[in-house]
Write an enzyme that holds these catalytic residues in place. Structure first.
Site, PDB file in Angstrom:
ATOM      1  N   CYS A  20     -17.928 -35.968  -7.090  1.00  0.00           N
ATOM      2  CA  CYS A  20     -18.031 -34.922  -8.064  1.00  0.00           C
ATOM      3  C   CYS A  20     -18.030 -33.559  -7.378  1.00  0.00           C
ATOM      4  O   CYS A  20     -17.667 -32.378  -7.933  1.00  0.00           O
ATOM      5  CB  CYS A  20     -18.893 -34.880  -9.369  1.00  0.00           C
ATOM      6  SG  CYS A  20     -19.114 -36.368 -10.342  1.00  0.00           S
ATOM      7  N   GLU A  70     -30.930 -28.887 -11.548  1.00  0.00           N
ATOM      8  CA  GLU A  70     -30.058 -27.839 -11.410  1.00  0.00           C
ATOM      9  C   GLU A  70     -30.643 -26.653 -11.631  1.00  0.00           C
ATOM     10  O   GLU A  70     -30.695 -25.345 -11.249  1.00  0.00           O
ATOM     11  CB  GLU A  70     -28.781 -27.972 -11.893  1.00  0.00           C
ATOM     12  CG  GLU A  70     -27.713 -27.089 -11.338  1.00  0.00           C
ATOM     13  CD  GLU A  70     -26.344 -27.050 -11.556  1.00  0.00           C
ATOM     14  OE1 GLU A  70     -25.574 -26.369 -11.087  1.00  0.00           O
ATOM     15  OE2 GLU A  70     -25.887 -28.041 -12.796  1.00  0.00           O
ATOM     16  N   HIS A 109     -22.904 -26.926 -12.179  1.00  0.00           N
ATOM     17  CA  HIS A 109     -22.535 -28.315 -12.279  1.00  0.00           C
ATOM     18  C   HIS A 109     -22.693 -29.101 -13.724  1.00  0.00           C
ATOM     19  O   HIS A 109     -21.618 -29.430 -14.471  1.00  0.00           O
ATOM     20  CB  HIS A 109     -22.833 -29.414 -11.388  1.00  0.00           C
ATOM     21  CG  HIS A 109     -22.533 -30.615 -11.341  1.00  0.00           C
ATOM     22  ND1 HIS A 109     -20.928 -30.809 -10.766  1.00  0.00           N
ATOM     23  CD2 HIS A 109     -22.919 -32.132 -11.304  1.00  0.00           C
ATOM     24  CE1 HIS A 109     -20.544 -31.875 -10.876  1.00  0.00           C
ATOM     25  NE2 HIS A 109     -21.974 -32.622 -10.988  1.00  0.00           N
ATOM     26  N   PHE A 122     -22.549 -37.888  -6.359  1.00  0.00           N
ATOM     27  CA  PHE A 122     -23.209 -38.911  -6.296  1.00  0.00           C
ATOM     28  C   PHE A 122     -23.816 -38.895  -4.815  1.00  0.00           C
ATOM     29  O   PHE A 122     -23.045 -38.572  -4.034  1.00  0.00           O
ATOM     30  CB  PHE A 122     -22.487 -40.235  -6.366  1.00  0.00           C
ATOM     31  CG  PHE A 122     -22.522 -40.535  -8.148  1.00  0.00           C
ATOM     32  CD1 PHE A 122     -23.419 -39.909  -8.861  1.00  0.00           C
ATOM     33  CD2 PHE A 122     -21.668 -41.596  -8.578  1.00  0.00           C
ATOM     34  CE1 PHE A 122     -23.279 -40.011 -10.511  1.00  0.00           C
ATOM     35  CE2 PHE A 122     -21.446 -41.808  -9.955  1.00  0.00           C
ATOM     36  CZ  PHE A 122     -22.497 -41.284 -10.663  1.00  0.00           C
ATOM     37  N   HIS A 139     -16.327 -33.768 -17.952  1.00  0.00           N
ATOM     38  CA  HIS A 139     -16.531 -33.554 -16.632  1.00  0.00           C
ATOM     39  C   HIS A 139     -15.376 -34.535 -16.007  1.00  0.00           C
ATOM     40  O   HIS A 139     -15.091 -35.820 -16.041  1.00  0.00           O
ATOM     41  CB  HIS A 139     -17.767 -34.413 -16.449  1.00  0.00           C
ATOM     42  CG  HIS A 139     -18.322 -34.577 -14.747  1.00  0.00           C
ATOM     43  ND1 HIS A 139     -17.776 -33.826 -14.083  1.00  0.00           N
ATOM     44  CD2 HIS A 139     -19.286 -35.277 -14.373  1.00  0.00           C
ATOM     45  CE1 HIS A 139     -18.294 -34.217 -12.876  1.00  0.00           C
ATOM     46  NE2 HIS A 139     -19.176 -34.941 -13.136  1.00  0.00           N
ATOM     47  N   LYS A 142     -18.270 -27.666 -19.075  1.00  0.00           N
ATOM     48  CA  LYS A 142     -18.056 -29.265 -19.342  1.00  0.00           C
ATOM     49  C   LYS A 142     -17.830 -29.288 -21.054  1.00  0.00           C
ATOM     50  O   LYS A 142     -17.301 -30.422 -21.190  1.00  0.00           O
ATOM     51  CB  LYS A 142     -18.705 -30.228 -18.564  1.00  0.00           C
ATOM     52  CG  LYS A 142     -18.537 -30.266 -17.263  1.00  0.00           C
ATOM     53  CD  LYS A 142     -19.486 -30.962 -16.581  1.00  0.00           C
ATOM     54  CE  LYS A 142     -18.996 -31.146 -14.814  1.00  0.00           C
ATOM     55  NZ  LYS A 142     -19.263 -29.915 -14.198  1.00  0.00           N
TER      56      LYS A 142
END
Length: 403
Positions: free
Chosen positions: A170, A309, A298, A390, A332, A327
């Site tokens: 991502c 985050e 994110h 990831f 996403h 998002k």
């Protein structure tokens, strides 16, 4: 770092084609998410029960005859996005200024054209000596590699500089900006077309669902009751080149990257990698944290990612920062998230639109005051974008106006 001028930028998402469609939906607080109508069906004959950000019209795109060997759903979206916001003209201008061999192509993706490979395995045919093989019409090796999209975009644009595909989950299409900056700084290119493309497919939908990360309802980033993400698809690009003394437009001012490698799919519990990436981006930009007016987070709406985050952001930025995840508008978009959300950060600089968070109603008390649910309008000097992948693969970008 030396600033890079951003000569053009665009995004195509579930909100529509081009920056005007993105901006209009942000201002109207209109989501592009829909109930899942894509992908393989389960034992009950229905698709996976969730919400998705699907781009309309991808199936109807026809690639030019000269590009048919790259045909797949991902490259159709890549082509569709490539036609928006005057990008072909901007690319032609860069090639004329520098020479096509001096313009790099750096594209981010997560799963690339794996949807085509899924189809190939469902249509295996008898080959030599009865051994099953891909059917002749789909036995095109280039579309079964992660580099399919980068290779396609280079051929589609006629650019002949260095070409790379970044696949770091991502964070992929945020890291393309850093890759381009290094290529230009090293003298290997004078300009770069950067971007990202990812499309929905069975591997994406059922893979994330197997990790128990997909919500059955529209995602709710940073909401106290959030329970998972909504997957989406998108394509987007930006054209960057060395900034000149007379430039007055938007610029890439800094990037930060980290790889904390804490866990394959779970962020470092103290946000170590996130903090490192954000600090590095601010340092390269030569600014303090309080200079940032907008931060696109994110913010996937998974319980662990959002809280980590938010804590990392609160440890670096003042309470006055306007930070949000978008998002809830697009879903996403995985390997395309970096470019899509960079476009939103650029729009914040260009038009003063600071989006809030769509679909969330109850703020998580564990998150700091930087997390904003409501839209705002303000003239900001710097905007940031966070993209975390990831394996603890993280990237933060700082954008600003020419000084």
């Amino acid at each position: 770092m030396a600033p890079l001028a951003i000569r053009a930028f665009t995004a195509t998402t579930a909100l529509g084609r081009g920056v005007e469609a993105q901006h209009r939906a942000l201002v109207e607080r209109r989501s592009g998410l829909r109930r899942n109508d894509f992908g393989p069906v389960g034992e009950d004959g229905a698709p996976l029960p969730c919400w998705i950000g699907r781009v309309d019209g991808v199936e109807d795109v026809a690639l030019p005859a000269a590009l048919e060997r790259w045909d797949c759903r991902n490259n159709r979206l890549a082509w569709l996005a490539l036609q928006q916001d005057g990008l072909p003209e901007a690319i032609a201008g860069a090639a004329a200024r520098h020479g096509a061999e001096r313009v790099a192509v750096v594209i981010g993706t997560s799963t690339s054209s794996i949807g085509e490979t899924e189809e190939a395995y469902t249509r295996l045919a008898d080959g030599i000596d009865g051994v099953q093989a891909f059917a002749a019409d789909i036995a095109r090796p280039i579309v079964h590699t992660v580099h399919a999209t980068g290779d396609f975009v280079q051929h589609a644009t006629g650019l002949r500089g260095p070409c790379a595909t970044v696949a770091t989950a991502c964070s992929s299409s945020a890291k393309v900006f850093a890759q381009a900056a290094r290529l230009i700084e090293a003298g290997l290119a004078d300009a770069a077309l950067v971007g990202g493309v990812d499309t929905l497919c069975g591997s994406v939908l059922y893979g994330f669902n197997s990790l128990q990360l997909v919500s059955a309802e529209p995602c709710r980033p940073f909401d106290a009751g959030r329970d998972g993400l909504s997957l989406g698809e998108a394509g987007g690009y930006a054209l960057v080149e060395r900034a000149g003394d007379s430039d007055t437009g938007l610029q890439l001012r800094g990037y930060g990257e980290s790889s904390d490698a804490h866990h394959m799919s779970t962020p470092h519990p103290e946000g170590l990698g996130a903090r490192l990436a954000m600090r590095d981006a601010l340092a390269r930009a030569g600014i303090d944290a309080d200079a940032v007016g907008y931060l696109n987070l994110h913010g996937t709406a998974t319980p662990a990612n959002d809280s980590v985050e938010a804590a990392a952001v609160a440890s670096l930025f003042p309470a006055s920062l306007h930070a949000s995840s978008t998002k809830g508008w697009t879903g996403h978009t995985l390997g395309a998230a970096g470019i899509v959300e960079s476009v939103i950060a650029l729009l914040a600089l260009q038009r003063g639109t600071l989006p809030g968070i769509l679909g969330s109603a109850v703020p998580d008390p564990a998150c700091g005051p930087q997390i904003r649910f409501d839209n705002a309008a303000a003239d900001v000097g710097f905007a940031m974008n966070n993209s975390f992948g990831f394996g603890g693969n993280n990237c933060s970008l700082v954008f600003g106006r020419a000084a």
